[in-house]
Design a protein around this motif. Sequence first.
Motif, PDB file in Angstrom:
ATOM      1  N   PRO A  36       0.764  -1.139  -0.010  1.00 50.31           N
ATOM      2  CA  PRO A  36      -0.256  -0.074  -0.157  1.00 50.31           C
ATOM      3  C   PRO A  36       0.731   1.275   0.006  1.00 50.31           C
ATOM      4  O   PRO A  36       0.328   2.395  -0.433  1.00 50.31           O
ATOM      5  CB  PRO A  36      -0.722  -0.248   1.299  1.00 50.31           C
ATOM      6  N   GLN A  91      -0.848   7.152  -5.107  1.00 50.33           N
ATOM      7  CA  GLN A  91      -2.060   6.591  -5.223  1.00 50.33           C
ATOM      8  C   GLN A  91      -2.626   5.265  -4.908  1.00 50.33           C
ATOM      9  O   GLN A  91      -3.662   5.176  -4.694  1.00 50.33           O
ATOM     10  CB  GLN A  91      -1.994   6.551  -7.234  1.00 50.33           C
ATOM     11  N   ILE A  92      -1.861   4.417  -4.977  1.00 49.06           N
ATOM     12  CA  ILE A  92      -2.161   3.175  -4.484  1.00 49.06           C
ATOM     13  C   ILE A  92      -2.549   3.604  -2.836  1.00 49.06           C
ATOM     14  O   ILE A  92      -3.276   2.887  -2.092  1.00 49.06           O
ATOM     15  CB  ILE A  92      -1.199   2.143  -4.411  1.00 49.06           C
ATOM     16  N   ALA A 143      -3.477   6.208  -1.386  1.00 46.68           N
ATOM     17  CA  ALA A 143      -5.019   6.702  -1.366  1.00 46.68           C
ATOM     18  C   ALA A 143      -6.122   5.780  -1.525  1.00 46.68           C
ATOM     19  O   ALA A 143      -7.131   5.711  -0.839  1.00 46.68           O
ATOM     20  CB  ALA A 143      -4.916   7.852  -2.300  1.00 46.68           C
ATOM     21  N   ALA A 144      -5.937   4.857  -2.620  1.00 45.35           N
ATOM     22  CA  ALA A 144      -6.777   3.968  -2.960  1.00 45.35           C
ATOM     23  C   ALA A 144      -6.920   2.913  -1.707  1.00 45.35           C
ATOM     24  O   ALA A 144      -8.184   2.624  -1.271  1.00 45.35           O
ATOM     25  CB  ALA A 144      -6.704   3.140  -4.196  1.00 45.35           C
ATOM     26  N   TYR A 145      -5.826   2.492  -1.002  1.00 43.08           N
ATOM     27  CA  TYR A 145      -6.011   1.529   0.006  1.00 43.08           C
ATOM     28  C   TYR A 145      -6.749   2.409   1.194  1.00 43.08           C
ATOM     29  O   TYR A 145      -7.473   1.609   2.055  1.00 43.08           O
ATOM     30  CB  TYR A 145      -4.627   1.343   0.301  1.00 43.08           C
ATOM     31  N   ASN A 155      -9.037   4.569   0.968  1.00 49.08           N
ATOM     32  CA  ASN A 155     -10.266   4.863   0.718  1.00 49.08           C
ATOM     33  C   ASN A 155     -11.266   3.813   0.838  1.00 49.08           C
ATOM     34  O   ASN A 155     -12.261   3.744   1.568  1.00 49.08           O
ATOM     35  CB  ASN A 155     -10.622   5.102  -0.811  1.00 49.08           C
ATOM     36  N   ALA A 156     -10.398   2.572   0.561  1.00 45.43           N
ATOM     37  CA  ALA A 156     -11.086   1.281   0.984  1.00 45.43           C
ATOM     38  C   ALA A 156     -11.457   0.771   2.228  1.00 45.43           C
ATOM     39  O   ALA A 156     -12.517   0.363   2.608  1.00 45.43           O
ATOM     40  CB  ALA A 156     -10.243   0.060   0.109  1.00 45.43           C
ATOM     41  N   ASN A 157     -10.438   1.231   2.998  1.00 49.05           N
ATOM     42  CA  ASN A 157     -10.490   0.767   4.560  1.00 49.05           C
ATOM     43  C   ASN A 157     -11.342   1.719   5.120  1.00 49.05           C
ATOM     44  O   ASN A 157     -12.286   1.220   6.055  1.00 49.05           O
ATOM     45  CB  ASN A 157      -9.037   1.069   5.010  1.00 49.05           C
TER      46      ASN A 157
END
Length: 358
Positions: free
Chosen positions: A71, A76-77, A79-81, A83-85
């Motif tokens: 992560p 970018q990765i 931020a996506a991680y 957001n998912a959490n």
Amino acid sequence: MAEKPAAEKTEQPTSRKLGKAREKGQVPQSQDMGAAVTLLALFLSLALLAPGLFQWFKGQVETSASGQIGPLANPQIFAAYMNANIIDALLVMLPVLAVISVAGIATSIVIGGLTFSPQAIQLKWDAINPATAIQRAANPRTLVRLLAEIAKLLIVGVIVWFYLRDKLEAMAALRWAWSSQLIGSIASMTFGLGIRVGIAVIILGLADTLYQKWQYIHELKMTRQEVKQERKDSDGSPEVKSRIRRIQIEMSMKRLIQEVPKASVILVNPTHVAVALRYEAATMDAPVLLAKGADHMAQKIIKIARSHGVPIVRRPEVARAIYAAVKPGQRIPESLYVAVAEVLAMVYRLRQGKKAAR
């Protein structure tokens, strides 16, 4: 017993005043009761969802402690991680938040009723005025409220102390427990403490609810003069009522003058009640009531009938029955067909006899 002064607010608020207060958003509410129900709802929902929540938290801790650097590869990765959490956490906590919200709203509706008042959400400058805030702080009611809150804290503190005092040995033994046992024991103690505190706060909330409702009614009490004025405003002034009554009498008289001459017969009681009936065998299935009146109006019907040569027959029971059960313009009920038919037949024979005599 000395009579209470008229300026003293001794009368219960009328339904009209209560309605106006509700329109302004003034309804009895108890913050203590709302907090108590919300607290109990929180602990009960956590207890029911505890296994699932524990597994989710355990998975999050294991993932965080695994040392994975995926992560963190780039922003970018990461931020996506995150957001998912965050979304995952919200979905996990959503049932608890929903239960708390429903409990708070339901408690408010039960205490104060279902009310929507746009006036209550208007901006009030007095509420943010420092001078007004100082006056409210110096209000004796504020002092009483502060003392009540201190008393509640003392009561809750005593409950917490006695509960934890009995758990000191169990808490000391937790230093040898495994992590899962430690979490389970702490959760059990927290739940037990929450339930006890919640029940105590519920009892305090019930007392506060009764007090808030009493205070709400007490503040809306009215003087006898206010009650009289409101009744006068609702019913109208005597002058207006008299004028309306006079207009109604005039309209009734016009209707009598128009309808009574069309009648086939007038049944009387003999002076208290009069009903005007019309029947045309060729066009009507049953006699129709044209007009009716009691006392003064009955005398008017009899006077108009005499001036137009309408037969007047004394039938007290039939006249009273028609007067009580039939409205002008309606047909008489079948139960009175025979009695009215006898009268109409008698009137017909009298008219035929007069014609033959001529």
